[in-house]
Design a protein around this motif. Sequence first.
Motif, PDB file in Angstrom:
ATOM      1  N   ARG A   1       8.230  20.845  -7.109  1.00  0.00           N
ATOM      2  CA  ARG A   1       6.986  20.966  -7.884  1.00  0.00           C
ATOM      3  C   ARG A   1       5.851  21.590  -7.084  1.00  0.00           C
ATOM      4  NH1 ARG A   1       6.607  14.935  -8.540  1.00  0.00           N
ATOM      5  NH2 ARG A   1       4.514  15.354  -9.328  1.00  0.00           N
ATOM      6  N   LEU A   2       6.046  21.811  -5.781  1.00  0.00           N
ATOM      7  CA  LEU A   2       4.985  22.370  -4.943  1.00  0.00           C
ATOM      8  C   LEU A   2       4.628  23.790  -5.372  1.00  0.00           C
ATOM      9  CD1 LEU A   2       6.180  21.155  -1.427  1.00  0.00           C
ATOM     10  CD2 LEU A   2       3.989  20.553  -2.499  1.00  0.00           C
ATOM     11  N   ALA A   3       3.328  24.046  -5.487  1.00  0.00           N
ATOM     12  CA  ALA A   3       2.857  25.378  -5.895  1.00  0.00           C
ATOM     13  C   ALA A   3       2.677  26.320  -4.708  1.00  0.00           C
ATOM     14  CB  ALA A   3       1.534  25.241  -6.645  1.00  0.00           C
ATOM     15  N   CYS A   4       2.695  25.783  -3.501  1.00  0.00           N
ATOM     16  CA  CYS A   4       2.457  26.611  -2.314  1.00  0.00           C
ATOM     17  C   CYS A   4       3.726  27.380  -1.928  1.00  0.00           C
ATOM     18  CB  CYS A   4       2.034  25.713  -1.143  1.00  0.00           C
ATOM     19  SG  CYS A   4       3.303  24.513  -0.682  1.00  0.00           S
ATOM     20  N   ALA A   5       3.575  28.297  -0.959  1.00  0.00           N
ATOM     21  CA  ALA A   5       4.745  28.933  -0.364  1.00  0.00           C
ATOM     22  C   ALA A   5       5.589  27.846   0.291  1.00  0.00           C
ATOM     23  CB  ALA A   5       4.307  29.968   0.675  1.00  0.00           C
ATOM     24  N   LYS A   6       6.895  27.895   0.110  1.00  0.00           N
ATOM     25  CA  LYS A   6       7.737  26.809   0.613  1.00  0.00           C
ATOM     26  C   LYS A   6       9.123  27.318   0.963  1.00  0.00           C
ATOM     27  CE  LYS A   6       8.802  25.535  -4.187  1.00  0.00           C
ATOM     28  NZ  LYS A   6       8.598  24.532  -5.251  1.00  0.00           N
ATOM     29  N   GLU A   7       9.800  26.532   1.791  1.00  0.00           N
ATOM     30  CA  GLU A   7      11.141  26.901   2.246  1.00  0.00           C
ATOM     31  C   GLU A   7      11.926  25.612   2.457  1.00  0.00           C
ATOM     32  OE1 GLU A   7      13.285  29.197   6.030  1.00  0.00           O
ATOM     33  OE2 GLU A   7      11.092  29.167   5.832  1.00  0.00           O
TER      34      GLU A   7
ATOM     35  N   SER B   1       0.824  -1.213   0.000  1.00  0.00           N
ATOM     36  CA  SER B   1       0.000   0.000   0.000  1.00  0.00           C
ATOM     37  C   SER B   1       0.854   1.258   0.000  1.00  0.00           C
ATOM     38  CB  SER B   1      -0.954   0.007   1.204  1.00  0.00           C
ATOM     39  OG  SER B   1      -0.280   0.258   2.426  1.00  0.00           O
ATOM     40  N   LEU B   2       2.051   1.195   0.584  1.00  0.00           N
ATOM     41  CA  LEU B   2       2.981   2.327   0.523  1.00  0.00           C
ATOM     42  C   LEU B   2       3.408   2.597  -0.921  1.00  0.00           C
ATOM     43  CD1 LEU B   2       5.385   1.528   3.501  1.00  0.00           C
ATOM     44  CD2 LEU B   2       3.901   3.527   3.352  1.00  0.00           C
ATOM     45  N   LEU B   3       3.663   1.510  -1.641  1.00  0.00           N
ATOM     46  CA  LEU B   3       4.174   1.637  -3.006  1.00  0.00           C
ATOM     47  C   LEU B   3       3.066   1.913  -4.021  1.00  0.00           C
ATOM     48  CD1 LEU B   3       6.647  -1.378  -2.845  1.00  0.00           C
ATOM     49  CD2 LEU B   3       7.165   1.039  -2.471  1.00  0.00           C
ATOM     50  N   ASP B   4       1.828   1.606  -3.650  1.00  0.00           N
ATOM     51  CA  ASP B   4       0.688   1.838  -4.545  1.00  0.00           C
ATOM     52  C   ASP B   4       0.134   3.256  -4.432  1.00  0.00           C
ATOM     53  OD1 ASP B   4       0.689  -0.690  -5.612  1.00  0.00           O
ATOM     54  OD2 ASP B   4      -0.821  -1.487  -4.242  1.00  0.00           O
ATOM     55  N   HIS B   5       0.505   3.946  -3.352  1.00  0.00           N
ATOM     56  CA  HIS B   5      -0.173   5.203  -3.047  1.00  0.00           C
ATOM     57  C   HIS B   5       0.268   6.333  -3.989  1.00  0.00           C
ATOM     58  CE1 HIS B   5      -2.445   7.906  -0.442  1.00  0.00           C
ATOM     59  NE2 HIS B   5      -1.494   8.774  -0.677  1.00  0.00           N
ATOM     60  N   HIS B   6      -0.692   7.152  -4.351  1.00  0.00           N
ATOM     61  CA  HIS B   6      -0.411   8.357  -5.142  1.00  0.00           C
ATOM     62  C   HIS B   6      -1.083   9.545  -4.458  1.00  0.00           C
ATOM     63  CE1 HIS B   6       1.416   6.172  -8.484  1.00  0.00           C
ATOM     64  NE2 HIS B   6       0.466   5.263  -8.312  1.00  0.00           N
ATOM     65  N   ALA B   7      -0.423  10.667  -4.494  1.00  0.00           N
ATOM     66  CA  ALA B   7      -0.900  11.849  -3.776  1.00  0.00           C
ATOM     67  C   ALA B   7      -2.310  12.229  -4.215  1.00  0.00           C
ATOM     68  CB  ALA B   7       0.054  13.023  -4.019  1.00  0.00           C
TER      69      ALA B   7
ATOM     70  N   GLU C   1       1.918  20.203  -7.902  1.00  0.00           N
ATOM     71  CA  GLU C   1       1.696  21.376  -8.766  1.00  0.00           C
ATOM     72  C   GLU C   1       0.367  22.068  -8.475  1.00  0.00           C
ATOM     73  OE1 GLU C   1       4.280  18.456 -11.064  1.00  0.00           O
ATOM     74  OE2 GLU C   1       2.483  18.356  -9.792  1.00  0.00           O
ATOM     75  N   ASP C   2      -0.552  21.346  -7.832  1.00  0.00           N
ATOM     76  CA  ASP C   2      -1.891  21.883  -7.548  1.00  0.00           C
ATOM     77  C   ASP C   2      -2.096  22.203  -6.073  1.00  0.00           C
ATOM     78  OD1 ASP C   2      -2.657  21.527 -10.256  1.00  0.00           O
ATOM     79  OD2 ASP C   2      -3.074  19.405  -9.860  1.00  0.00           O
ATOM     80  N   PHE C   3      -1.072  21.988  -5.257  1.00  0.00           N
ATOM     81  CA  PHE C   3      -1.249  22.163  -3.814  1.00  0.00           C
ATOM     82  C   PHE C   3      -0.952  23.598  -3.389  1.00  0.00           C
ATOM     83  CE2 PHE C   3       0.309  22.103   0.603  1.00  0.00           C
ATOM     84  CZ  PHE C   3      -0.820  21.590   1.218  1.00  0.00           C
TER      85      PHE C   3
END
Length: 336
Positions: free
Chosen positions: A293-299, A253-259, A264-266
């Motif tokens: 690839r994160l679209a949010c504010a990030k650091e 289930s760890l390997l099958d999971h997708h966000a 890009e949409d977060f």
Amino acid sequence: MIARKSTEHPPGGYRRDPLWPRIQEYLPECVRLECDNLPTEEFVRVGEFLIHMDIYRAQTPCKQASSPEGQAQAPRGRIFLLHGVGGNGRLLSFLAVPFFRAGYEVICPDMPLYGYTEYSAVPTYDSWIVCIAAVIDRYGADDVPTFLFGLSAGGMLAYETGCRCSGVAGVLASCLLDLGDPTISCEVASSPGFVKLSLKRETFLRRLAGNIRIPMRWVCNMKAIANDASLAELLMADPKSAGAKVPVSFALSLLDHHAQIEPEDFTGCPVLLVHPGDDRWTDLRLSRNFYDRLACAKELVVLDGGGHFPVEQTALGQMIDASLKFMEEHSRCQKE
């Protein structure tokens, strides 16, 4: 799903656990658990899971000009510390203690299969997300800013839970591993062959899923969990953390999971990646594959000399300082 404080009294708990006090010897003295900062242990029922939690909260009422006499001061924020597939809630005390001392309430759940959480259904990675979301709903139903901080695979768990829970002020992570990407999972696995077999829908792994337990070290490179070899060996000897055995179905289930939400949409909340600079298990570039690839504010903060379990004094100090700065800034933003 709703989390309810349990009236059940399971026999398990860290008071009689012999291992975590030995782990304390590897931590800088300033973040060790002492008699005056031991957490309260609580259980909450989430469906078929009885989640054990270490909770660090102020016990003594504080008098302030703005507060009625005897009324407890509200914490500066609430942090849910999430472990990965080689840990448990008690092992995160090296972060919980300094955050608690800085005025934050800290909640460290044991995820199903780890620590002292009990379960009557076979856990999957999705059930981890459901459990954490329910715990946040249970303990975060007030105006206190809520932060999710994930270590190791807990980093992506924090992100995924942040996608599902409204009102999260920020997500912090020591790494962001998209294990649903075979190029990533093969690099962090102890057996890339297991990952390749898992990609085939009709294999003996799939047919036996849920019926056989395997040591998690067969799947993940647990020898690299800490840069101190003796600490890594101690963790791998613990059946409640890095030495845990898990159902094949959980590993799959760890390997099958997708966000649920692609990076890009977060835009739900800001993200801080505090990545160890000498992580011998999950290289920074693997996390950057998702982080960039994160679209949010990030650091991004790289911790000098820090291993995957970042207990080295310089790296840990940098992690604590960067995290407190991030949470202070985004607590103010949320209140405004």
